[in-house]
Write an enzyme that holds these catalytic residues in place. Structure first.
Site, mmCIF file in Angstrom:
data_model
loop_
_atom_site.group_PDB
_atom_site.id
_atom_site.type_symbol
_atom_site.label_atom_id
_atom_site.label_comp_id
_atom_site.label_asym_id
_atom_site.label_seq_id
_atom_site.Cartn_x
_atom_site.Cartn_y
_atom_site.Cartn_z
ATOM 1 N N LYS A 12 0.860 -1.183 0.000
ATOM 2 C CA LYS A 12 0.000 0.000 0.000
ATOM 3 C C LYS A 12 0.898 1.235 0.000
ATOM 4 O O LYS A 12 1.683 1.445 0.930
ATOM 5 C CB LYS A 12 -0.890 0.023 1.238
ATOM 6 C CG LYS A 12 -2.101 0.931 1.099
ATOM 7 C CD LYS A 12 -3.096 0.365 0.080
ATOM 8 C CE LYS A 12 -4.468 0.984 0.224
ATOM 9 N NZ LYS A 12 -5.410 0.392 -0.756
ATOM 10 N N THR A 57 -3.888 -5.155 0.610
ATOM 11 C CA THR A 57 -3.232 -3.865 0.826
ATOM 12 C C THR A 57 -4.097 -2.970 1.706
ATOM 13 O O THR A 57 -3.569 -2.126 2.426
ATOM 14 C CB THR A 57 -2.934 -3.157 -0.508
ATOM 15 O OG1 THR A 57 -4.145 -2.836 -1.177
ATOM 16 C CG2 THR A 57 -2.066 -4.038 -1.400
ATOM 17 N N ARG A 170 31.051 32.005 -7.580
ATOM 18 C CA ARG A 170 29.690 31.705 -8.022
ATOM 19 C C ARG A 170 28.806 31.374 -6.827
ATOM 20 O O ARG A 170 29.293 31.058 -5.734
ATOM 21 C CB ARG A 170 29.680 30.526 -9.003
ATOM 22 C CG ARG A 170 30.075 29.200 -8.374
ATOM 23 C CD ARG A 170 29.816 28.027 -9.299
ATOM 24 N NE ARG A 170 30.180 26.756 -8.657
ATOM 25 C CZ ARG A 170 29.901 25.553 -9.161
ATOM 26 N NH1 ARG A 170 29.266 25.446 -10.315
ATOM 27 N NH2 ARG A 170 30.262 24.450 -8.526
ATOM 28 N N GLN A 213 30.811 18.081 -6.508
ATOM 29 C CA GLN A 213 31.267 16.745 -6.119
ATOM 30 C C GLN A 213 32.111 16.811 -4.845
ATOM 31 O O GLN A 213 31.982 15.955 -3.954
ATOM 32 C CB GLN A 213 32.073 16.104 -7.249
ATOM 33 C CG GLN A 213 31.243 15.662 -8.445
ATOM 34 C CD GLN A 213 31.070 16.757 -9.490
ATOM 35 O OE1 GLN A 213 31.168 17.953 -9.190
ATOM 36 N NE2 GLN A 213 30.808 16.361 -10.725
ATOM 37 N N HIS A 241 21.178 26.153 -10.429
ATOM 38 C CA HIS A 241 21.998 27.156 -11.103
ATOM 39 C C HIS A 241 21.456 28.572 -10.901
ATOM 40 O O HIS A 241 20.243 28.808 -10.957
ATOM 41 C CB HIS A 241 22.059 26.854 -12.598
ATOM 42 C CG HIS A 241 22.649 25.516 -12.916
ATOM 43 N ND1 HIS A 241 23.954 25.187 -12.622
ATOM 44 C CD2 HIS A 241 22.106 24.414 -13.494
ATOM 45 C CE1 HIS A 241 24.196 23.948 -13.018
ATOM 46 N NE2 HIS A 241 23.090 23.461 -13.539
#
Length: 285
Positions: A12, A57, A170, A213, A241
């Site tokens: 479910k 379910t 940035r 990363q 971004h």
């Protein structure tokens, strides 16, 4: 060529349950989305339609509500109770997987029973139990964070399709989706979650980033360093971004103050940080 039934499961999905604790004048609210998934000796229902071993379910949904009446507590503990119940009481069921999402509510001022929906970040857990082995994965999804500086991106390869310019300053923004597997069970799931969440934030703040990363690894490393009982953490970080707007057509300069936030397409950085000494457990995920 033989044809056979492969791996299968049923359950479910997304049972919404809200519990109000009224044992004091100051109420508490727990808001969950619970999905149950069972597997085991279920070949008959697939091949012949015999449902003798199929716990409905709808029953799984009702069990969630009945267990909530007894009290929920930490979501990991609640999921463990459900998983063990389904496997231990239904002989044909060999494995249960329970996923729980918890939505935050915050009290409005000092009001004892008035709440406002909290942050967008969602606390999660996935518990898997097969009658012998138990795996617990905790996590957070949609934890939006942003560094307005201390992020660079340069030195990448260029080919005939590369138009992106290098940058030494940035905005770095992402919505953290992190899930960590417990090597041993916690005595305090709430404290463990709070510590992991804070470690993610501290690493994001404290890392001068040359790539998302690098930030991903730093976040995973700090979570594992602070909690020796965690075996691994998996992170998925969409790069939200922010592009500097060209205001020269309006006769204006833009010294990195006005940006366009673009929601798609986006870079998607994913990775796992692991601790030696714990066995792998792909079935936990």
């Amino acid at each position: 060529m033989a044809i056979a039934l492969g791996p299968n499961q049923y359950g479910k999905a997304e049972t919404r349950v809200v519990r109000i604790d009224r044992d004091s004048p100051v109420h508490r609210i727990t808001d969950l989305n619970v999905s149950t998934s069972l597997s085991g000796d279920l070949i008959d229902t697939h091949l012949t339609g015999d449902n003798a071993k199929v716990l409905p379910t709808d029953t799984q949904k009702n069990t969630v509500y009945a267990f909530a009446r007894e009290g929920i507590g930490e979501i990991e503990a609640f999921a463990l109770r459900l998983a063990r119940h389904f496997v231990d009481t239904q002989e044909p069921i060999h494995r249960a997987r329970i996923r729980v999402e918890q939505y935050a509510w915050q009290r409005i001022g000092d009001a004892p029973h008035s709440f406002a929906r909290g942050e967008a970040a969602v606390r999660t857990t996935t518990v898997t139990y097969d009658g012998t082995n138990t795996h617990v994965v905790s996590g957070v999804e949609g934890l939006v964070v942003l560094n307005s500086t201390d992020s660079e991106f340069w030195g990448f390869p260029r080919d005939e399709y590369t138009t992106l310019g290098e940058t030494q300053d940035r905005i770095l923004a992402t919505a953290v989706n992190a899930h960590w597997r417990h090597g041993t069970h916690s005595e305090d799931w709430g404290a463990s979650y709070a510590q992991a969440r804070q470690a993610l934030l501290d690493a994001f703040v404290g890392t001068y980033s040359y790539s998302l990363q690098q930030t991903l690894y730093a976040m995973g490393q700090q979570v594992l360093e602070r909690q020796p009982t965690l075996a691994e953490i998996r992170l998925s970080l969409p790069n939200k971004h922010h592009f500097v707007m060209d205001l020269e057509p309006f006769g204006l300069t833009n010294p990195g103050e006005v940006f366009h936030a673009d929601d798609r397409p986006y870079g998607l950085i994913q990775g796992t940080v692991q601790r030696d000494g714990f066995p792998s457990a792909e079935d936990a995920w």
